[in-house]
Enzyme design. Structure first.
Site, mmCIF file in Angstrom:
data_model
loop_
_atom_site.group_PDB
_atom_site.id
_atom_site.type_symbol
_atom_site.label_atom_id
_atom_site.label_comp_id
_atom_site.label_asym_id
_atom_site.label_seq_id
_atom_site.Cartn_x
_atom_site.Cartn_y
_atom_site.Cartn_z
ATOM 1 N N LYS A 236 38.219 37.848 53.133
ATOM 2 C CA LYS A 236 37.105 38.712 52.700
ATOM 3 C C LYS A 236 37.805 39.318 51.391
ATOM 4 O O LYS A 236 38.618 38.424 50.545
ATOM 5 C CB LYS A 236 37.846 39.954 53.541
ATOM 6 N N TYR B 36 45.223 53.065 21.669
ATOM 7 C CA TYR B 36 44.502 54.488 21.683
ATOM 8 C C TYR B 36 45.787 55.476 22.303
ATOM 9 O O TYR B 36 46.748 55.241 22.491
ATOM 10 C CB TYR B 36 44.106 54.876 23.150
#
Ligand SMILES: *Cc1c(COP(=O)(O)O)cnc(C)c1O
Length: 383
Positions: free
Chosen positions: A41, A271
């Site tokens: 999965k 940032y």
């Protein structure tokens, strides 16, 4: 094919030989007679479901499992011929496509049983289903209190073949929860008996995930469902201090230094200027960011290996870039290899280490690597 001139140097290396090593090692540990269902999965926990399935098929894994029909169809499309269990079942409208591709649905409601029975009847072919019993996980599964009624109604449907009864452990990785796991096993036993009493005798009984299969021999039954251990993510999935099979990490994460800057004390990086150099520093920028699944929470916490040395991630993690403090590695150059998960000599960073720094588990780290990160497989099959 580790080099590609068309792609930036950021990639996940998938060592299929280590995947093969892990399945062999686990099989030896749990007993060769127990069937193994490999969990593929979420793109094989981020490792590349198609490539992993090919190698696991060659290693003799008997079953595969995925979460969605889309994932199952991708495997069928790539040529997987072994049985595939779809853990999420079939949603309305998916029945024909699923059955035609010989995908086996997990079943946990009468509503879906009736839909699949109808589709099977239209096809003129009985449909194999695996019935999931909720013994304590509390997500999907026939509620334990409704087993008898469910079995009675299932028996009335003529086009379904109950091939397996399964349940899923909530806390098999936690030895403090031993009693809860034992209770789940006891309830499951009762459920199996209730089905048998009504003439429903599935070929497979399966309970165990990775920690169950390794730590709880009594839960191995006919088949075990292995995820984390196949990918070598044992640190987050197996209880500490127990006997366990030797496992090797399958995924490593690589890039290269794009640019190096020497900055003066007082210079800020990134940032919001969260990092301000307290000394003259060497800063390396690497082409990976949260857009690749390198978690933003690793700002100030993550690490990388450059020329065999462990160096810190500094400043904010941006979408496409991460900055490293390379001051301790004065010989670092642009183009040098950087390892974000993996090892170089004595220096090593595991997916479990990255997860601990990011406040999650290794599964989320490997699953979270985005489609922008190419998976490059190495190993016998790709040689
Ligand atoms: C994902 C999953 C597993 C595998 O769990 P691991 O801990 O990775 O081995 C087993 N069973 C079910 C139902 C699952 O969803």
């Amino acid at each position: 094919m580790l080099e590609s001139t068309l792609s930036r140097p950021t990639y996940a290396r998938i060592d299929l030989d280590n995947l093969a090593f892990n399945i062999r090692s686990v099989r030896r540990f749990i007993g060769e007679h127990v069937r193994c269902m490999a969990m593929l999965k979420a793109n094989g926990y981020g490792h590349g479901a198609v490539e992993c399935s090919r190698r696991l098929e060659r290693e003799g894994v008997e079953w595969f499992a995925v979460a969605t029909l889309e994932e199952a169809l991708e495997l069928r499309g790539s040529g997987v011929s072994k049985p595939i269990l779809c853990l999420g079942g079939f949603y309305p409208g998916q029945e024909m496509a699923g059955l035609s591709a010989q995908v086996t649905p997990a079943l946990f409601s009468i509503e879906s049983a009736e839909r699949i029975d109808k589709a099977a009847s239209e096809r003129g072919k009985p449909a194999a289903v695996h019935i999931k019993i909720d013994t304590g996980m509390g997500r999907v599964g026939v509620p334990f209190g409704q087993i008898g009624e469910f079995a009675d109604r299932l028996r009335a449907l003529g086009n379904l073949k109950a091939e397996a009864l399964m349940t899923h452990f909530a806390a098999a990785d936690d030895l403090n929860e031993d009693q809860f796991t034992a209770d789940q096993m006891a309830k499951f036993d009762q459920a199996v008996t209730a089905f048998r009493d009504r003439g429903i005798r599935p070929a497979f009984i399966d309970l165990a995930n990775s920690p169950g299969a390794v730590a709880r021999p009594a839960s191995r039954a006919d088949m075990v469902r292995l995820g984390g251990v196949l990918y070598g993510l044992s640190g987050d999935v197996l209880p500490p201090g127990i006997a366990k099979p030797e496992l090797r990490p399958v995924l490593s994460l690589h890039t290269q230094i794009a640019q190096i800057k020497r900055i003066a004390a007082g210079t800020s990086i990134g940032y919001r200027r969260t990092f301000v150099a307290t000394r003259e520093s060497l800063i390396g920028t690497i082409p990976i960011g949260y857009g690749d699944g390198f978690c933003r929470s690793l700002a100030g916490r993550g690490r990388a290996i450059v020329n065999g040395c462990i160096v810190p991630v500094i400043g904010r993690v941006s979408m496409d870039w991460v900055t490293l403090d390379l001051t301790a590695v004065p010989d670092a150059s642009e183009g040098d290899a950087v390892i974000l998960i993996g090892s170089d000599g004595a220096s090593s960073i595991s997916a479990e280490d990255v997860a601990a720094a990011a406040g999650t588990i290794s599964y989320e780290i490997t699953c979270g690597l985005s489609a922008r990160v190419p998976r490059r497989c190495v190993g016998e099959e790709t040689a």
